[in-house]
Enzyme design. Structure first.
Site, PDB file in Angstrom:
ATOM      1  N   GLU A  52      11.319  -4.336   5.038  1.00 18.20           N
ATOM      2  CA  GLU A  52      10.335  -3.808   5.979  1.00 18.20           C
ATOM      3  C   GLU A  52      10.791  -3.884   7.437  1.00 18.20           C
ATOM      4  O   GLU A  52      10.078  -3.424   8.324  1.00 18.20           O
ATOM      5  CB  GLU A  52       8.996  -4.535   5.803  1.00 18.20           C
ATOM      6  CG  GLU A  52       8.400  -4.401   4.419  1.00 18.20           C
ATOM      7  CD  GLU A  52       7.950  -2.981   4.051  1.00 18.20           C
ATOM      8  OE1 GLU A  52       8.247  -2.030   4.792  1.00 18.20           O
ATOM      9  OE2 GLU A  52       7.290  -2.835   3.026  1.00 18.20           O
ATOM     10  N   TYR A  67       0.806  -1.220   0.000  1.00 17.89           N
ATOM     11  CA  TYR A  67       0.000   0.000   0.000  1.00 17.89           C
ATOM     12  C   TYR A  67       0.841   1.272   0.000  1.00 17.89           C
ATOM     13  O   TYR A  67       0.300   2.374  -0.040  1.00 17.89           O
ATOM     14  CB  TYR A  67      -0.911   0.012   1.239  1.00 17.89           C
ATOM     15  CG  TYR A  67      -0.109  -0.125   2.520  1.00 17.89           C
ATOM     16  CD1 TYR A  67       0.473   0.982   3.116  1.00 17.89           C
ATOM     17  CD2 TYR A  67       0.103  -1.374   3.081  1.00 17.89           C
ATOM     18  CE1 TYR A  67       1.240   0.846   4.254  1.00 17.89           C
ATOM     19  CE2 TYR A  67       0.857  -1.516   4.215  1.00 17.89           C
ATOM     20  CZ  TYR A  67       1.432  -0.402   4.810  1.00 17.89           C
ATOM     21  OH  TYR A  67       2.199  -0.546   5.932  1.00 17.89           O
ATOM     22  N   GLY A  68       2.151   1.139   0.052  1.00 16.09           N
ATOM     23  CA  GLY A  68       3.001   2.318   0.215  1.00 16.09           C
ATOM     24  C   GLY A  68       4.128   2.393  -0.791  1.00 16.09           C
ATOM     25  O   GLY A  68       3.905   2.377  -1.998  1.00 16.09           O
ATOM     26  N   THR A  69       5.348   2.447  -0.280  1.00 12.14           N
ATOM     27  CA  THR A  69       6.514   2.688  -1.137  1.00 12.14           C
ATOM     28  C   THR A  69       6.834   1.536  -2.067  1.00 12.14           C
ATOM     29  O   THR A  69       7.629   1.710  -2.993  1.00 12.14           O
ATOM     30  CB  THR A  69       7.764   3.015  -0.297  1.00 12.14           C
ATOM     31  OG1 THR A  69       8.127   1.877   0.486  1.00 12.14           O
ATOM     32  CG2 THR A  69       7.528   4.236   0.600  1.00 12.14           C
ATOM     33  N   LEU A  70       6.229   0.384  -1.886  1.00  9.75           N
ATOM     34  CA  LEU A  70       6.459  -0.755  -2.793  1.00  9.75           C
ATOM     35  C   LEU A  70       5.539  -0.727  -4.014  1.00  9.75           C
ATOM     36  O   LEU A  70       5.743  -1.480  -4.962  1.00  9.75           O
ATOM     37  CB  LEU A  70       6.268  -2.077  -2.043  1.00  9.75           C
ATOM     38  CG  LEU A  70       7.386  -2.436  -1.064  1.00  9.75           C
ATOM     39  CD1 LEU A  70       6.948  -3.551  -0.128  1.00  9.75           C
ATOM     40  CD2 LEU A  70       8.647  -2.824  -1.808  1.00  9.75           C
TER      41      LEU A  70
END
Length: 179
Positions: free
Chosen positions: A90, A15-18
């Site tokens: 992570e 949901y983010g930087t990936l």
């Protein structure tokens, strides 16, 4: 499930930087190139969850189902080798994030449409030591999606101040008084 996805047993919701066009998507691209990940599609969490941006522009989904919004992201089928690389990024071993079960649905499904297309996956949540306190510190105000404008605020680890670990900084932030 097609044969390529079947070979990758873990479904991971990012949901983010990936996500595509975000700072750490290079890792997903590398996993895909090495046949350690397959893009499944755009999804959203079945239940609302808090999503906030913390220090250094780092996004955190917080394990408080029923709070926040249905979070939009991407679903990948990932091999064990790929999962190990994601866990390392992570910070699973140091307690930055924890990988936990989550249910996701097609990103366009609304709550009125029911539970068709619900898939069990895992996602990286803010570690329980600070997640709920971070949600409180951010005023219990979350977002639906970590977007392009949020991604430009992300500071890569090598570019962050060397004042200590990100976990020490988070602890200082969530423990500080709001004046």
């Amino acid at each position: 499930m097609n044969a390529a996805m079947e070979a990758h047993k873990s479904l991971i919701f990012v949901y983010g930087t990936l996500k595509t066009n975000h700072p750490n998507h290079f890792l997903m691209e590398d996993l895909i190139t090495r046949n350690d990940a397959v893009f499944v599609g755009h999804r959203a969490t079945r239940s609302p969850h808090p999503l906030v941006v913390g220090l250094h522009g780092i996004p955190y989904m917080i394990n408080l189902p029923g709070s926040g919004h249905r979070v939009r992201g991407e679903l990948y089928a990932v091999s064990k080798r790929g999962l190990a690389r994601l866990d390392e990024l992570e910070g699973i071993e140091v307690g930055h994030y924890e990988r936990l079960p989550i249910e996701v649905a097609a990103a366009t499904v609304t709550e009125e449409e029911g539970s068709d297309g619900i898939v069990a996956a895992e996602a990286y949540f803010a570690h329980r030591r600070f997640g709920e306190r971070l949600w409180e510190k951010k005023g219990r105000c979350g977002m639906i999606e970590y977007g392009q404008n949020d991604g430009v605020r992300y500071v890569r680890p090598r570019d962050r101040p060397r004042s200590g670990s990100v976990l020490d900084e988070i602890e200082g932030f969530v423990s500080s008084r709001s004046d």
